[in-house]
Design an enzyme around this catalytic site. Structure first.
Site, PDB file in Angstrom:
ATOM      1  N   ARG A  49       0.829  -1.204   0.000  1.00 52.13           N
ATOM      2  CA  ARG A  49       0.000   0.000   0.000  1.00 52.13           C
ATOM      3  C   ARG A  49       0.864   1.254   0.000  1.00 52.13           C
ATOM      4  O   ARG A  49       1.892   1.303   0.674  1.00 52.13           O
ATOM      5  CB  ARG A  49      -0.918   0.001   1.221  1.00 52.13           C
ATOM      6  CG  ARG A  49      -2.003  -1.068   1.170  1.00 52.13           C
ATOM      7  CD  ARG A  49      -2.830  -1.101   2.428  1.00 52.13           C
ATOM      8  NE  ARG A  49      -2.051  -1.545   3.585  1.00 52.13           N
ATOM      9  CZ  ARG A  49      -2.563  -1.735   4.797  1.00 52.13           C
ATOM     10  NH1 ARG A  49      -3.839  -1.494   5.033  1.00 52.13           N
ATOM     11  NH2 ARG A  49      -1.798  -2.151   5.785  1.00 52.13           N
ATOM     12  N   ASP A  51       0.967   5.621   0.442  1.00 52.70           N
ATOM     13  CA  ASP A  51       0.296   6.701   1.162  1.00 52.70           C
ATOM     14  C   ASP A  51      -0.251   7.751   0.196  1.00 52.70           C
ATOM     15  O   ASP A  51       0.058   7.746  -1.002  1.00 52.70           O
ATOM     16  CB  ASP A  51       1.272   7.386   2.124  1.00 52.70           C
ATOM     17  CG  ASP A  51       1.780   6.452   3.204  1.00 52.70           C
ATOM     18  OD1 ASP A  51       1.055   5.491   3.534  1.00 52.70           O
ATOM     19  OD2 ASP A  51       2.888   6.691   3.712  1.00 52.70           O
ATOM     20  N   TYR A 109      11.592   1.136  -3.590  1.00 55.05           N
ATOM     21  CA  TYR A 109      11.081   2.507  -3.663  1.00 55.05           C
ATOM     22  C   TYR A 109      12.175   3.413  -4.221  1.00 55.05           C
ATOM     23  O   TYR A 109      13.376   3.151  -4.052  1.00 55.05           O
ATOM     24  CB  TYR A 109      10.669   3.029  -2.290  1.00 55.05           C
ATOM     25  CG  TYR A 109       9.342   2.522  -1.783  1.00 55.05           C
ATOM     26  CD1 TYR A 109       8.164   3.255  -1.980  1.00 55.05           C
ATOM     27  CD2 TYR A 109       9.252   1.312  -1.096  1.00 55.05           C
ATOM     28  CE1 TYR A 109       6.946   2.801  -1.504  1.00 55.05           C
ATOM     29  CE2 TYR A 109       8.031   0.844  -0.621  1.00 55.05           C
ATOM     30  CZ  TYR A 109       6.880   1.597  -0.823  1.00 55.05           C
ATOM     31  OH  TYR A 109       5.679   1.133  -0.363  1.00 55.05           O
ATOM     32  N   ARG A 213       9.922   8.084   4.077  1.00 57.20           N
ATOM     33  CA  ARG A 213       9.840   9.539   4.211  1.00 57.20           C
ATOM     34  C   ARG A 213      10.512  10.013   5.497  1.00 57.20           C
ATOM     35  O   ARG A 213      11.100  11.105   5.533  1.00 57.20           O
ATOM     36  CB  ARG A 213       8.385   9.976   4.159  1.00 57.20           C
ATOM     37  CG  ARG A 213       7.750   9.797   2.774  1.00 57.20           C
ATOM     38  CD  ARG A 213       6.243  10.002   2.813  1.00 57.20           C
ATOM     39  NE  ARG A 213       5.912  11.324   3.334  1.00 57.20           N
ATOM     40  CZ  ARG A 213       4.675  11.677   3.685  1.00 57.20           C
ATOM     41  NH1 ARG A 213       3.673  10.802   3.589  1.00 57.20           N
ATOM     42  NH2 ARG A 213       4.436  12.894   4.137  1.00 57.20           N
TER      43      ARG A 213
END
Length: 277
Positions: A49, A51, A109, A213
């Site tokens: 998932r 954000d 990522y 992040r």
């Protein structure tokens, strides 16, 4: 029949991947398009998932259906019902044993960052932004301290639903690409700062909510000289979110997809990979 799809999307207009009742999400848009295409309800499960505001280069989903369509038809037919910022990149029929999340060996990522005295305009919502010069060696030294299996509680959002904060990071690679020189702006003091793009690549077995992040926030404090590289080890050891830097913007974060074993015969990249700086 079980199908797997590779999905690319721009996350700016969505409240993340996961279906929600009152706000638009990528999952809702995809399931609506799939259901329209085959004229029956379709429910999907994803590899990871994302954000709100986070983009996808190759999200992988699977679903079960009685509808029989060629792989190419799943791509073109579903895309005909999707908004322009979401697109199916590939489709494959897979064995019933395949599970997009459980079968993923690793997840990847990418964070793309603009270093410039001027905020992004054309790249708005597509890149993060800093207006100070960054030290690549210091950031890479700090990033290397995170490689391996660790308790990443210091980089975990309070809303994280993961069963354990212990994850394994296999690599963090940091690359710098200079922006095109502006020859006609030599006397403009606003352009004396050397603009460039940074690309941060993360690969791990799994990631916590906001983990990347929060790591980015720490790396940028170190890269700007506000903290020494060794501070990253202190943050990691603290196992407390209060020890780390503020969560950095989602704009430049891209889920580049899971890594599966060769037995599933699935693609490991899409053309969107080559679009990033």
């Amino acid at each position: 029949m079980r199908m797997a799809l590779g999905i690319s999307y721009r996350g700016s207009a969505y409240a993340g991947w996961q279906s929600q009742a009152t706000v638009p999400t990528v999952q809702d848009a995809l399931e609506k398009a799939l259901s329209q295409f085959v004229d029956q309800p379709i429910n999907t499960l994803c590899a990871g998932r994302t954000d709100a505001g986070v983009h996808g280069l190759m999200q992988v989903v699977h679903f079960d259906t009685h509808a029989l369509r060629p792989d190419a038809s799943w791509v073109r037919g579903t895309n005909a019902f999707l908004p322009r910022d979401i697109a199916v990149q590939w489709a494959r029929q897979v064995p019933q044993a395949f599970h997009s999340r459980a079968c993923a060996l690793r997840r990847r990522y990418v964070y793309v960052l603009l270093q410039s005295p001027v905020r992004p305009s054309l790249e708005s919502h597509s890149v993060g932004w800093v207006f100070r010069k960054l030290n690549q060696d210091a950031m890479q030294e700090a990033a290397n301290l995170l490689i391996g299996e660790h308790d990443f509680s210091s980089f975990r959002a309070s809303a994280c639903q993961a069963l354990t904060p212990v994850k394994t990071l296999y690599q963090i690679q940091i690359h710098r690409r200079p922006a095109r020189a502006q020859q006609d702006a030599q006397h403009d003091t606003a352009h004396q700062f050397e603009a460039c793009y940074w690309r941060f690549e993360f690969e791990g077995n799994a990631f916590l909510h906001h983990m990347i992040r929060n790591i980015m926030g720490c790396l940028l404090q170190i890269g700007q000289g506000l903290r020494p590289a060794s501070w990253m080890a202190e943050v990691l050891a603290a196992r407390s979110r209060d020890a780390a830097a503020p969560t950095f913007a989602p704009d430049g974060l891209y889920f580049s997809g899971p890594v599966y074993g060769p037995e599933w015969g699935l693609p490991d990249r899409t053309p969107a990979f080559d679009w990033l700086p």
